[in-house]
Design a protein around this motif. Sequence first.
Motif, PDB file in Angstrom:
ATOM      1  N   UNK A 247      16.480   2.615   1.936  1.00  0.00           N
ATOM      2  CA  UNK A 247      15.789   3.785   2.487  1.00  0.00           C
ATOM      3  C   UNK A 247      14.284   3.737   2.217  1.00  0.00           C
ATOM      4  N   UNK A 248      13.821   2.754   1.445  1.00  0.00           N
ATOM      5  CA  UNK A 248      12.388   2.527   1.190  1.00  0.00           C
ATOM      6  C   UNK A 248      11.717   3.750   0.562  1.00  0.00           C
ATOM      7  N   UNK A 249      12.382   4.355  -0.411  1.00  0.00           N
ATOM      8  CA  UNK A 249      11.826   5.513  -1.108  1.00  0.00           C
ATOM      9  C   UNK A 249      11.048   5.059  -2.342  1.00  0.00           C
ATOM     10  N   UNK A 250       9.976   5.785  -2.674  1.00  0.00           N
ATOM     11  CA  UNK A 250       9.196   5.490  -3.868  1.00  0.00           C
ATOM     12  C   UNK A 250       9.942   5.965  -5.109  1.00  0.00           C
ATOM     13  N   UNK A 251       9.455   5.535  -6.275  1.00  0.00           N
ATOM     14  CA  UNK A 251      10.092   5.933  -7.528  1.00  0.00           C
ATOM     15  C   UNK A 251      10.065   7.447  -7.708  1.00  0.00           C
ATOM     16  N   UNK A 252       8.948   8.089  -7.365  1.00  0.00           N
ATOM     17  CA  UNK A 252       8.857   9.536  -7.524  1.00  0.00           C
ATOM     18  C   UNK A 252       9.804  10.259  -6.580  1.00  0.00           C
ATOM     19  N   UNK A 253       9.992   9.729  -5.362  1.00  0.00           N
ATOM     20  CA  UNK A 253      10.928  10.349  -4.425  1.00  0.00           C
ATOM     21  C   UNK A 253      12.362  10.164  -4.883  1.00  0.00           C
ATOM     22  N   UNK A 254      12.665   8.995  -5.431  1.00  0.00           N
ATOM     23  CA  UNK A 254      13.997   8.775  -5.999  1.00  0.00           C
ATOM     24  C   UNK A 254      14.255   9.775  -7.126  1.00  0.00           C
ATOM     25  N   UNK A 300      25.816   6.960   3.149  1.00  0.00           N
ATOM     26  CA  UNK A 300      25.644   5.688   3.869  1.00  0.00           C
ATOM     27  C   UNK A 300      25.180   5.837   5.310  1.00  0.00           C
ATOM     28  N   UNK A 301      25.314   7.040   5.873  1.00  0.00           N
ATOM     29  CA  UNK A 301      24.878   7.242   7.255  1.00  0.00           C
ATOM     30  C   UNK A 301      23.384   7.507   7.374  1.00  0.00           C
ATOM     31  N   UNK A 302      22.681   7.664   6.267  1.00  0.00           N
ATOM     32  CA  UNK A 302      21.262   8.013   6.309  1.00  0.00           C
ATOM     33  C   UNK A 302      20.410   6.798   6.642  1.00  0.00           C
ATOM     34  N   UNK A 303      19.241   7.082   7.220  1.00  0.00           N
ATOM     35  CA  UNK A 303      18.271   6.041   7.565  1.00  0.00           C
ATOM     36  C   UNK A 303      16.927   6.398   6.958  1.00  0.00           C
ATOM     37  N   UNK A 304      16.224   5.393   6.450  1.00  0.00           N
ATOM     38  CA  UNK A 304      14.938   5.648   5.820  1.00  0.00           C
ATOM     39  C   UNK A 304      13.885   6.167   6.780  1.00  0.00           C
ATOM     40  N   UNK A 305      14.023   5.902   8.083  1.00  0.00           N
ATOM     41  CA  UNK A 305      13.022   6.330   9.057  1.00  0.00           C
ATOM     42  C   UNK A 305      13.232   7.759   9.544  1.00  0.00           C
ATOM     43  N   UNK A 306      14.331   8.379   9.185  1.00  0.00           N
ATOM     44  CA  UNK A 306      14.637   9.710   9.674  1.00  0.00           C
ATOM     45  C   UNK A 306      13.954  10.773   8.814  1.00  0.00           C
ATOM     46  N   UNK A 307      13.370  11.803   9.435  1.00  0.00           N
ATOM     47  CA  UNK A 307      12.753  12.882   8.649  1.00  0.00           C
ATOM     48  C   UNK A 307      13.781  13.718   7.888  1.00  0.00           C
ATOM     49  N   UNK A 308      15.046  13.580   8.263  1.00  0.00           N
ATOM     50  CA  UNK A 308      16.094  14.351   7.596  1.00  0.00           C
ATOM     51  C   UNK A 308      16.622  13.665   6.344  1.00  0.00           C
ATOM     52  N   UNK A 309      16.159  12.447   6.064  1.00  0.00           N
ATOM     53  CA  UNK A 309      16.738  11.671   4.963  1.00  0.00           C
ATOM     54  C   UNK A 309      16.564  12.351   3.613  1.00  0.00           C
ATOM     55  N   UNK A 310      15.326  12.684   3.266  1.00  0.00           N
ATOM     56  CA  UNK A 310      15.075  13.280   1.946  1.00  0.00           C
ATOM     57  C   UNK A 310      15.740  14.645   1.812  1.00  0.00           C
ATOM     58  N   UNK A 311      15.627  15.561   2.810  1.00  0.00           N
ATOM     59  CA  UNK A 311      16.361  16.827   2.689  1.00  0.00           C
ATOM     60  C   UNK A 311      17.870  16.629   2.539  1.00  0.00           C
TER      61      UNK A 311
END
Length: 415
Positions: A247-254, A300-311
């Motif tokens: 998902x290419x998230x940063x450490x702070x986002x994780x 597993x259905x989430x994508x890193x490019x989707x704006x809904x991923x983090x929420x």
Amino acid sequence: MWRDGDFRKLWAGQTASQLGEHACLVVLPLFAVLTLNAGAGQLGVLRAVGQAPILLLSLFVGAWVDRWRTRTVMVLTDIGRTMALGGAALAGLLGWLGLPALFVVAFAVGALSVFFDVAYQASLVRLVERDQLVRGNSALEGSRSAAQIGGPALGGALVSLLSAPVAAAAGALFFALSFLSIRRIRRTESVPARSGRPPRVWRRIHEGLRFVAREGALRAVCLASGAFQFSFAAMMTVYLLFLPRELHLSASTVGLALAATGPGALLGSMLAARLPGRFGYGTVLVSAAALGDGVFLCVPALSGSSPATVPALLAVSFLFGTGGQLVNVTVMAVRQAITPDPLQARAAATITFVGMGLTPLGSLLGGFLAETWGLRTSLLVTAAGMLLSPVVMALSPLGRLGRALPGPGEVPTDG
């Protein structure tokens, strides 16, 4: 309710201790992945090393703690964890903090945490009356929830913005604060009297094992906990790789995504003081476990490019925290209520040993699956395995518990 403020001191110390522990659970893996470029197998080994003391020490710790003052045990373990993480911070500042050092620190902190966790579970029974256990457990688990809110976010932010040594130093500071609070507890504990020569440690371990094996509800707790913890350890190893690499998230986002477990757990702690008396302990246990464990099937259905991923990740963590905390508080209250005081630490240690003893193997399995099956498939399989826990509880005496907290010998039998 709390005599001479001693419970408040335990609560404050527990909050600080758990905050340090939950920060470290993020700091060490993220340091390994993002700074040392650890692979899936190496991350699995790191997590397994930190969890190995549960398998190696739990039964012995339970036998020992039943004969010690829990305040002394918690104070000494806080000192030890402060020194271990302080040493890690110093090694990092000097440029010596590599994977071998991380393995040593993870094992030391894990071993000392086994002592602390068994001791604090036994300490509540020695500080409050039996009819106050649910309220007391709700408060202590609320403490752990507060730590879950700040710990992962703090750990992730410190690794991302500053350095791993600073993050390790923060963990050492929180353990030191826990030490300063718990050492102020003044109430004399009702430790079982020591008459004559103490029984051999193996005999005391056997007494704890036999008691848990004889109680149908506690057997079910062991099986359900074992199924959950094994699958959860495997899932988390994959998850900590999936978030930054897939998902290419940063450490702070994780850290933020993981921290959302905390508010959910805080809600779960409050609900645990009310729902079992209204709907029944069995109904709450099974429903909460199914909700908290099943929600990870969506990840597993989430994508890193989707704006809904983090929420979506925040929602998953929140629901997992709510369901998991409901289960934790309720199970702990049931265990404490049906266990005689002289067996409290051994019963807690036996359940920890059986329930969490397989977590090192789960972590290794998660690393192996991530390397061979890929991150998405492995995450789906390991998340599905967590659903074995509510199934076990539903088919056991736990699932038939009513609205009243049972006493010793009052749990319905199998069949």
